[in-house]
Design a protein around this motif. Structure first.
Motif, PDB file in Angstrom:
ATOM      1  N   UNK A 165       0.265  -1.187  -0.192  1.00 46.31           N
ATOM      2  CA  UNK A 165       0.466   0.451   0.111  1.00 46.31           C
ATOM      3  C   UNK A 165       1.160   1.291  -0.172  1.00 46.31           C
ATOM      4  N   UNK A 166       0.322   2.403  -0.416  1.00 45.04           N
ATOM      5  CA  UNK A 166       0.888   3.506  -0.289  1.00 45.04           C
ATOM      6  C   UNK A 166       1.884   4.058   0.783  1.00 45.04           C
ATOM      7  N   UNK A 167       2.852   4.359   1.221  1.00 46.60           N
ATOM      8  CA  UNK A 167       3.955   4.331   2.662  1.00 46.60           C
ATOM      9  C   UNK A 167       4.074   3.470   2.776  1.00 46.60           C
ATOM     10  N   UNK A 168       4.027   1.973   2.713  1.00 48.34           N
ATOM     11  CA  UNK A 168       4.909   1.225   2.460  1.00 48.34           C
ATOM     12  C   UNK A 168       6.186   1.058   1.964  1.00 48.34           C
ATOM     13  N   UNK A 169       6.974  -0.078   3.229  1.00 48.30           N
ATOM     14  CA  UNK A 169       8.490  -0.024   2.719  1.00 48.30           C
ATOM     15  C   UNK A 169       8.230  -1.783   1.691  1.00 48.30           C
ATOM     16  N   UNK A 170       9.078  -1.479  -0.201  1.00 49.10           N
ATOM     17  CA  UNK A 170       9.489  -2.819  -0.102  1.00 49.10           C
ATOM     18  C   UNK A 170      10.122  -3.513   0.582  1.00 49.10           C
ATOM     19  N   UNK A 171      10.394  -4.858  -0.398  1.00 45.87           N
ATOM     20  CA  UNK A 171      11.748  -5.455   0.720  1.00 45.87           C
ATOM     21  C   UNK A 171      13.044  -5.022  -0.646  1.00 45.87           C
ATOM     22  N   UNK A 172      14.068  -4.983   0.269  1.00 47.20           N
ATOM     23  CA  UNK A 172      15.375  -4.459   0.551  1.00 47.20           C
ATOM     24  C   UNK A 172      16.538  -4.404  -1.373  1.00 47.20           C
ATOM     25  N   UNK A 173      17.027  -3.725  -1.668  1.00 46.11           N
ATOM     26  CA  UNK A 173      17.131  -4.490  -2.834  1.00 46.11           C
ATOM     27  C   UNK A 173      18.216  -5.780  -2.967  1.00 46.11           C
ATOM     28  N   UNK A 174      18.427  -5.789  -1.274  1.00 43.91           N
ATOM     29  CA  UNK A 174      19.691  -6.944  -1.328  1.00 43.91           C
ATOM     30  C   UNK A 174      18.398  -8.227  -0.724  1.00 43.91           C
ATOM     31  N   UNK A 175      17.245  -7.822  -0.559  1.00 44.27           N
ATOM     32  CA  UNK A 175      16.233  -9.346  -0.531  1.00 44.27           C
ATOM     33  C   UNK A 175      15.607  -9.455  -1.610  1.00 44.27           C
ATOM     34  N   UNK A 176      15.482  -8.047  -2.384  1.00 51.67           N
ATOM     35  CA  UNK A 176      15.240  -8.574  -4.355  1.00 51.67           C
ATOM     36  C   UNK A 176      15.719  -9.192  -3.972  1.00 51.67           C
ATOM     37  N   UNK A 177      16.764  -9.056  -4.453  1.00 52.64           N
ATOM     38  CA  UNK A 177      18.410  -9.655  -5.627  1.00 52.64           C
ATOM     39  C   UNK A 177      18.038 -11.353  -5.427  1.00 52.64           C
ATOM     40  N   UNK A 178      18.370 -11.787  -4.078  1.00 53.39           N
ATOM     41  CA  UNK A 178      17.826 -13.054  -3.008  1.00 53.39           C
ATOM     42  C   UNK A 178      16.446 -13.572  -3.836  1.00 53.39           C
ATOM     43  N   UNK A 179      15.603 -12.940  -3.737  1.00 53.11           N
ATOM     44  CA  UNK A 179      14.299 -13.466  -3.658  1.00 53.11           C
ATOM     45  C   UNK A 179      14.341 -13.323  -5.019  1.00 53.11           C
ATOM     46  N   UNK A 180      14.401 -12.852  -6.333  1.00 55.24           N
ATOM     47  CA  UNK A 180      14.937 -13.221  -7.588  1.00 55.24           C
ATOM     48  C   UNK A 180      16.046 -14.118  -8.673  1.00 55.24           C
TER      49      UNK A 180
END
Lengths: 248, 248
Positions: free
Chosen positions: A31-46
């Motif tokens: 939702x607006x205002x939420x923090x999305x996962x960090x760049x490092x977390x996303x690199x692991x996830x994807x």
DNA sequence: TAGTGGTCTAGACCACTAG
DNA sequence: TAGTGGTCTAGACCACTAG
């Protein structure tokens, strides 16, 4: 496995990642205002590099979905519900085709108070005033007045007056990237001279559109008024969130 | 040497490169349609890596200065002289402050032809119509009518009606990213009921602004009309080329 | 101090363009 | 075939944030 699947389909990883995250935003999972996962977390996830994730995030930021904050993370944007995109061009602002343009006059004159105010010029300066009427199917549909500071060196070429839009006419020697334009739209009614010119009854509703052209050095190089009978013109605008084609 | 100089001033290389090229475009050294030097040529010229140059070019492309063509190069854009940005919000569209909002009525009704056309709903469906008047210094300045499809499950909360803008009201459960808005602006004149509501004389010029809200599944979930006496409202828009702050 | 995003590199391989 | 932009990597070092 994920990567192979994507590669055979020729969809770049960074697009895929951005689509996934945008879907979560569109569905309201993020939702607006939420923090999305960090760049490092996303690199692991994807299972991809940080630079590729950064490319996804940069794409989404450009589209208005997220914004980054140094040291904190990427936040989901609260979109500006008041922003619209509008297209306006005095030669194409009415639905029907303009088949005739009649030049009513080109005059060099002392500016009125209002013209001086808009062009920000001194009392002694001269201005050029160009008045024209545009017709569609024999009916006058646009009354157009343009003013710009009179510059002795520059001849006024009738061809340019007839077939150019205001920005083209006034800024012919300037880079199109170095001018700014302002538009104001208001309602008024036909009276006096306008009745005759536009063949309208007294009090007929008109749109009055004013256009101003300003250079990068803050010189006001053109100001114009365009009168449009209400039945010939609706100005349209639409919301501007720049979304990927598959959403709309 | 160049890099050291830049680094001590804390200006990133990619910004510097973009500024240099944009200056050439603004000055007309590079013209619309021109091919700019290739990524490899630029990396040599600015003594930096190709990825950094690509970051500069990506920035400039986002700002509308250039566009890349695969296998050919980066071209200078011919800017769209007809595009403007407009901000509109029915609660803040007039210059003076709105100090009172009077709800004239909330009705569930069968749609008129025009409402059916805009909401794209069948004859049998019901719509909610909300009419309100807004005041500034005791004077009525905005007459607002909103329509949306009637949904039995959803109660109509007066507080929401009074203090929400149209998008907020109609799409409260939807992600703000998944709706599209359309605006049309036209001139009209006061007549009949409008004269009394807005305390105007017959024939007084009005701006009529229509707002439509559409979901990502192409459902038309709201349509509204806003009447504004000409003296209280001018709609403003400005050219949209997204330039760096140092230009304007 | 640990975690975040911001900048930059040197390299790889690819698809597209045009002679 | 040579040159172009498009994608991706694995790493480095930095500035900012917040406990």
């Amino acid at each position: 496995m994920i990567k192979e699947c994507l590669n055979t389909m020729n969809i770049p990883i960074y697009i895929h990642v951005a689509e996934c995250i945008k879907e979560k935003i569109n569905k309201g999972i993020l939702k607006p205002g939420d923090l999305i996962p960090s760049e490092n977390e996303l690199s692991k996830e994807y299972e991809t590099s940080r630079m590729t994730i950064r490319k996804s995030l940069s794409l989404m930021a450009n589209e208005g979905y997220i914004f980054p904050v140094h040291g904190k993370g990427n936040y989901v944007t609260k979109p500006d519900q008041t922003k619209y995109i509008l297209y306006f061009d005095e030669l194409n602002c009415i639905e029907s085709h303009i088949d005739k343009r009649k030049l009513l006059g080109v005059n060099v004159m002392k500016p009125t108070e209002m013209v001086r105010f808009h062009l920000k010029i001194p009392k002694e300066a001269n201005v050029v005033m160009i008045r024209s009427l545009m017709y569609s199917h024999g009916q006058p549909v646009i009354y157009d007045i343009k003013y710009f500071p009179y510059d002795k060196g520059v001849p006024i070429v009738e061809k340019e007056i007839n077939y150019a839009t205001f920005p083209e006419m006034v800024a012919k020697k300037l880079s199109p990237f170095s001018i700014k334009k302002e538009l104001t739209i208001q309602a008024t009614k036909s009276e006096g001279e306008l009745n005759e010119l536009l063949q309208l009854e007294e009090g007929h509703p008109l749109l009055l559109i004013e256009q101003k052209i300003i250079t990068d050095k803050n010189r006001h190089i053109g100001w114009g008024q365009i009168y449009l009978p209400s039945e010939y013109c609706k100005i349209c605008a639409e919301s501007s969130i720049d979304k990927s084609k598959n959403i709309f």
